[in-house]
Design a protein around this motif. Structure first.
Motif, PDB file in Angstrom:
ATOM      1  N   LEU A 152      -1.821  40.247   9.061  1.00 46.72           N
ATOM      2  CA  LEU A 152      -0.962  40.946  10.034  1.00 46.72           C
ATOM      3  C   LEU A 152      -1.803  41.743  11.028  1.00 46.72           C
ATOM      4  O   LEU A 152      -1.648  41.589  12.246  1.00 46.72           O
ATOM      5  CB  LEU A 152       0.013  41.871   9.290  1.00 46.72           C
ATOM      6  CG  LEU A 152       0.867  42.814  10.137  1.00 46.72           C
ATOM      7  CD1 LEU A 152       1.854  42.044  11.003  1.00 46.72           C
ATOM      8  CD2 LEU A 152       1.604  43.814   9.269  1.00 46.72           C
ATOM      9  N   VAL A 153      -2.730  42.559  10.503  1.00 43.72           N
ATOM     10  CA  VAL A 153      -3.575  43.379  11.382  1.00 43.72           C
ATOM     11  C   VAL A 153      -4.500  42.488  12.208  1.00 43.72           C
ATOM     12  O   VAL A 153      -4.676  42.702  13.417  1.00 43.72           O
ATOM     13  CB  VAL A 153      -4.364  44.418  10.551  1.00 43.72           C
ATOM     14  CG1 VAL A 153      -5.254  45.249  11.454  1.00 43.72           C
ATOM     15  CG2 VAL A 153      -3.424  45.322   9.775  1.00 43.72           C
ATOM     16  N   GLY A 154      -5.068  41.457  11.555  1.00 51.10           N
ATOM     17  CA  GLY A 154      -5.930  40.522  12.270  1.00 51.10           C
ATOM     18  C   GLY A 154      -5.180  39.767  13.361  1.00 51.10           C
ATOM     19  O   GLY A 154      -5.733  39.494  14.430  1.00 51.10           O
ATOM     20  N   GLY A 155      -3.933  39.441  13.102  1.00 46.57           N
ATOM     21  CA  GLY A 155      -3.106  38.745  14.088  1.00 46.57           C
ATOM     22  C   GLY A 155      -2.833  39.608  15.303  1.00 46.57           C
ATOM     23  O   GLY A 155      -2.875  39.123  16.444  1.00 46.57           O
ATOM     24  N   ILE A 156      -2.583  40.894  15.058  1.00 42.01           N
ATOM     25  CA  ILE A 156      -2.375  41.822  16.176  1.00 42.01           C
ATOM     26  C   ILE A 156      -3.659  41.924  17.008  1.00 42.01           C
ATOM     27  O   ILE A 156      -3.606  41.920  18.239  1.00 42.01           O
ATOM     28  CB  ILE A 156      -1.909  43.199  15.645  1.00 42.01           C
ATOM     29  CG1 ILE A 156      -0.495  43.072  15.055  1.00 42.01           C
ATOM     30  CG2 ILE A 156      -1.933  44.253  16.758  1.00 42.01           C
ATOM     31  CD1 ILE A 156      -0.044  44.252  14.226  1.00 42.01           C
ATOM     32  N   ARG A 157      -4.824  41.963  16.323  1.00 42.58           N
ATOM     33  CA  ARG A 157      -6.123  41.988  17.024  1.00 42.58           C
ATOM     34  C   ARG A 157      -6.278  40.741  17.900  1.00 42.58           C
ATOM     35  O   ARG A 157      -6.714  40.821  19.050  1.00 42.58           O
ATOM     36  CB  ARG A 157      -7.248  42.044  15.982  1.00 42.58           C
ATOM     37  CG  ARG A 157      -8.648  41.980  16.533  1.00 42.58           C
ATOM     38  CD  ARG A 157      -9.647  42.081  15.399  1.00 42.58           C
ATOM     39  NE  ARG A 157      -9.341  41.114  14.348  1.00 42.58           N
ATOM     40  CZ  ARG A 157     -10.090  40.053  14.058  1.00 42.58           C
ATOM     41  NH1 ARG A 157     -11.197  39.834  14.725  1.00 42.58           N
ATOM     42  NH2 ARG A 157      -9.744  39.220  13.105  1.00 42.58           N
ATOM     43  N   HIS A 158      -5.873  39.591  17.362  1.00 37.69           N
ATOM     44  CA  HIS A 158      -5.983  38.359  18.149  1.00 37.69           C
ATOM     45  C   HIS A 158      -5.044  38.387  19.357  1.00 37.69           C
ATOM     46  O   HIS A 158      -5.395  37.891  20.430  1.00 37.69           O
ATOM     47  CB  HIS A 158      -5.696  37.138  17.275  1.00 37.69           C
ATOM     48  CG  HIS A 158      -6.906  36.671  16.528  1.00 37.69           C
ATOM     49  ND1 HIS A 158      -7.983  36.110  17.151  1.00 37.69           N
ATOM     50  CD2 HIS A 158      -7.223  36.713  15.213  1.00 37.69           C
ATOM     51  CE1 HIS A 158      -8.912  35.813  16.248  1.00 37.69           C
ATOM     52  NE2 HIS A 158      -8.466  36.170  15.062  1.00 37.69           N
ATOM     53  N   LEU A 159      -3.844  38.961  19.177  1.00 37.25           N
ATOM     54  CA  LEU A 159      -2.915  39.067  20.311  1.00 37.25           C
ATOM     55  C   LEU A 159      -3.498  39.972  21.395  1.00 37.25           C
ATOM     56  O   LEU A 159      -3.390  39.680  22.590  1.00 37.25           O
ATOM     57  CB  LEU A 159      -1.559  39.615  19.843  1.00 37.25           C
ATOM     58  CG  LEU A 159      -0.673  38.639  19.052  1.00 37.25           C
ATOM     59  CD1 LEU A 159       0.569  39.354  18.547  1.00 37.25           C
ATOM     60  CD2 LEU A 159      -0.272  37.439  19.898  1.00 37.25           C
ATOM     61  N   VAL A 160      -4.148  41.072  20.975  1.00 40.91           N
ATOM     62  CA  VAL A 160      -4.795  41.985  21.931  1.00 40.91           C
ATOM     63  C   VAL A 160      -5.906  41.249  22.668  1.00 40.91           C
ATOM     64  O   VAL A 160      -6.004  41.305  23.906  1.00 40.91           O
ATOM     65  CB  VAL A 160      -5.340  43.237  21.202  1.00 40.91           C
ATOM     66  CG1 VAL A 160      -6.223  44.070  22.129  1.00 40.91           C
ATOM     67  CG2 VAL A 160      -4.201  44.083  20.649  1.00 40.91           C
ATOM     68  N   TRP A 161      -6.729  40.515  21.927  1.00 39.25           N
ATOM     69  CA  TRP A 161      -7.820  39.752  22.542  1.00 39.25           C
ATOM     70  C   TRP A 161      -7.284  38.683  23.488  1.00 39.25           C
ATOM     71  O   TRP A 161      -7.814  38.481  24.577  1.00 39.25           O
ATOM     72  CB  TRP A 161      -8.670  39.084  21.459  1.00 39.25           C
ATOM     73  CG  TRP A 161      -9.709  39.978  20.880  1.00 39.25           C
ATOM     74  CD1 TRP A 161     -10.124  41.182  21.367  1.00 39.25           C
ATOM     75  CD2 TRP A 161     -10.485  39.738  19.700  1.00 39.25           C
ATOM     76  NE1 TRP A 161     -11.106  41.705  20.563  1.00 39.25           N
ATOM     77  CE2 TRP A 161     -11.341  40.844  19.527  1.00 39.25           C
ATOM     78  CE3 TRP A 161     -10.533  38.697  18.771  1.00 39.25           C
ATOM     79  CZ2 TRP A 161     -12.249  40.935  18.476  1.00 39.25           C
ATOM     80  CZ3 TRP A 161     -11.433  38.800  17.725  1.00 39.25           C
ATOM     81  CH2 TRP A 161     -12.284  39.898  17.568  1.00 39.25           C
ATOM     82  N   ALA A 215     -12.274  35.493   7.647  1.00 40.51           N
ATOM     83  CA  ALA A 215     -11.343  36.195   6.757  1.00 40.51           C
ATOM     84  C   ALA A 215      -9.897  35.964   7.194  1.00 40.51           C
ATOM     85  O   ALA A 215      -8.989  35.875   6.368  1.00 40.51           O
ATOM     86  CB  ALA A 215     -11.654  37.693   6.730  1.00 40.51           C
ATOM     87  N   HIS A 216      -9.676  35.854   8.525  1.00 41.33           N
ATOM     88  CA  HIS A 216      -8.326  35.596   9.030  1.00 41.33           C
ATOM     89  C   HIS A 216      -7.830  34.239   8.552  1.00 41.33           C
ATOM     90  O   HIS A 216      -6.686  34.087   8.125  1.00 41.33           O
ATOM     91  CB  HIS A 216      -8.329  35.652  10.552  1.00 41.33           C
ATOM     92  CG  HIS A 216      -6.960  35.781  11.142  1.00 41.33           C
ATOM     93  ND1 HIS A 216      -6.216  36.922  11.025  1.00 41.33           N
ATOM     94  CD2 HIS A 216      -6.180  34.907  11.821  1.00 41.33           C
ATOM     95  CE1 HIS A 216      -5.051  36.748  11.621  1.00 41.33           C
ATOM     96  NE2 HIS A 216      -4.994  35.531  12.105  1.00 41.33           N
ATOM     97  N   ARG A 217      -8.736  33.256   8.612  1.00 38.15           N
ATOM     98  CA  ARG A 217      -8.382  31.912   8.181  1.00 38.15           C
ATOM     99  C   ARG A 217      -8.162  31.854   6.666  1.00 38.15           C
ATOM    100  O   ARG A 217      -7.200  31.235   6.196  1.00 38.15           O
ATOM    101  CB  ARG A 217      -9.483  30.939   8.612  1.00 38.15           C
ATOM    102  CG  ARG A 217      -9.218  29.512   8.242  1.00 38.15           C
ATOM    103  CD  ARG A 217      -9.983  28.562   9.119  1.00 38.15           C
ATOM    104  NE  ARG A 217      -9.257  28.310  10.368  1.00 38.15           N
ATOM    105  CZ  ARG A 217      -9.528  27.311  11.190  1.00 38.15           C
ATOM    106  NH1 ARG A 217     -10.511  26.490  10.933  1.00 38.15           N
ATOM    107  NH2 ARG A 217      -8.825  27.126  12.289  1.00 38.15           N
TER     108      ARG A 217
END
Lengths: 129, 136
Positions: free
Chosen positions: B90-99, B34-36
């Motif tokens: 945006l939310v998915g990107g923040i999740r990826h930064l956290v990961w 979904a992010h892609r």
């Protein structure tokens, strides 16, 4: 180590191109840096779009003539286009191989560059005319 | 002719994603896809922003063409989908930064973060549309 004494190929020719290209770190850095910048910039952009929502032509232009909305928009555009170009690049290298990959990568860069120029030109034209 | 898997050097076939036939579906996989997809959608959706800016830099008649489209039913549907893609990404990107910082990778939390992306992205979209329609 040659399995076959008659193998004329050198050991280095058998292992070349099998490892990483050692070019991934810059890509990862650019995507992370722009994503970090885009998180607050997107919120500012959404705020600006809500502000422009019920405005007509003159109202929109009056808002975009002000320095802070214009600079916010330019920062969002530039970080966004770089992020988008690198993102599409990773999609291309994941799904497309060979000669079409080179064309797709070139088209991606040209599209991103044209888009950035068009958006920046339009924003500056509103701000300065 | 021999399989290109056996060839040395640049002619060797490299593995290509996605490995959908190898891994069974998970929530984190769904949100990765979904992010892609949302990112690719924004790649196209940004043309709306370009149209808006170019129309605003032209004259009132040109701007009215954009204005009429974005205010139409189709235009509102497209804008809603693009805004959903924006908030989801945006939310998915923040999740990826956290990961990528090394947090939230453990079994229960990583799935919770994946669900939070789906729910949070949609909730933000609806919230902004409610603000745009009713409050602003």
């Amino acid at each position: 180590m040659a399995d076959h004494p008659s193998d004329l190929r050198t050991p280095v020719s058998r292992v070349r191109f099998l490892g990483s290209a050692r070019m991934g770190t810059t890509d990862a850095w650019v995507v992370h840096l722009t994503s970090l910048a885009l998180a607050p910039l997107t919120l500012g952009f959404v705020w600006l779009m809500l502000d422009l929502l019920h405005k007509d032509y003159n109202g929109v232009r009056a808002e975009l003539e002000r320095p802070i909305p214009a600079i916010l928009l330019l920062a969002f555009l530039l970080a966004g286009v770089v992020h988008m170009e690198f993102g599409m690049r990773s999609i291309i290298v994941d799904y497309i191989g060979g000669q079409p990959r080179a064309w797709a990568l070139a088209a991606n860069t040209c599209f991103a560059a044209l888009l950035a120029l068009a958006c920046v030109y339009a924003t500056l034209r509103v701000a300065f005319t | 002719m021999a399989s290109s898997d056996a060839l040395p050097g640049p002619h060797r076939r490299r593995p290509l994603s996605p490995h959908l036939s190898i891994y069974r579906p998970t929530m984190t996989m769904a949100m990765s896809i979904a992010h892609r997809i949302s990112g690719a959608a924004l790649y196209v959706g940004v043309l709306l922003l370009a149209w808006f800016l170019i129309a605003a830099s032209a004259d009132a008649t040109t701007f009215a063409v954009f204005s009429d489209f974005i205010g139409s039913f189709i235009g509102q549907i497209v804008l809603f989908l693009v805004s959903w893609a924006l908030f989801h990404h945006l939310v998915g990107g923040i999740r990826h930064l956290v990961w990528d910082a090394g947090y939230g990778l453990d079994a229960p939390l990583r799935d919770q973060l994946a669900w939070a992306t789906l729910i949070g992205g949609f909730a933000l979209t609806v919230l902004v549309w409610i603000v745009g329609y009713a409050v602003w």
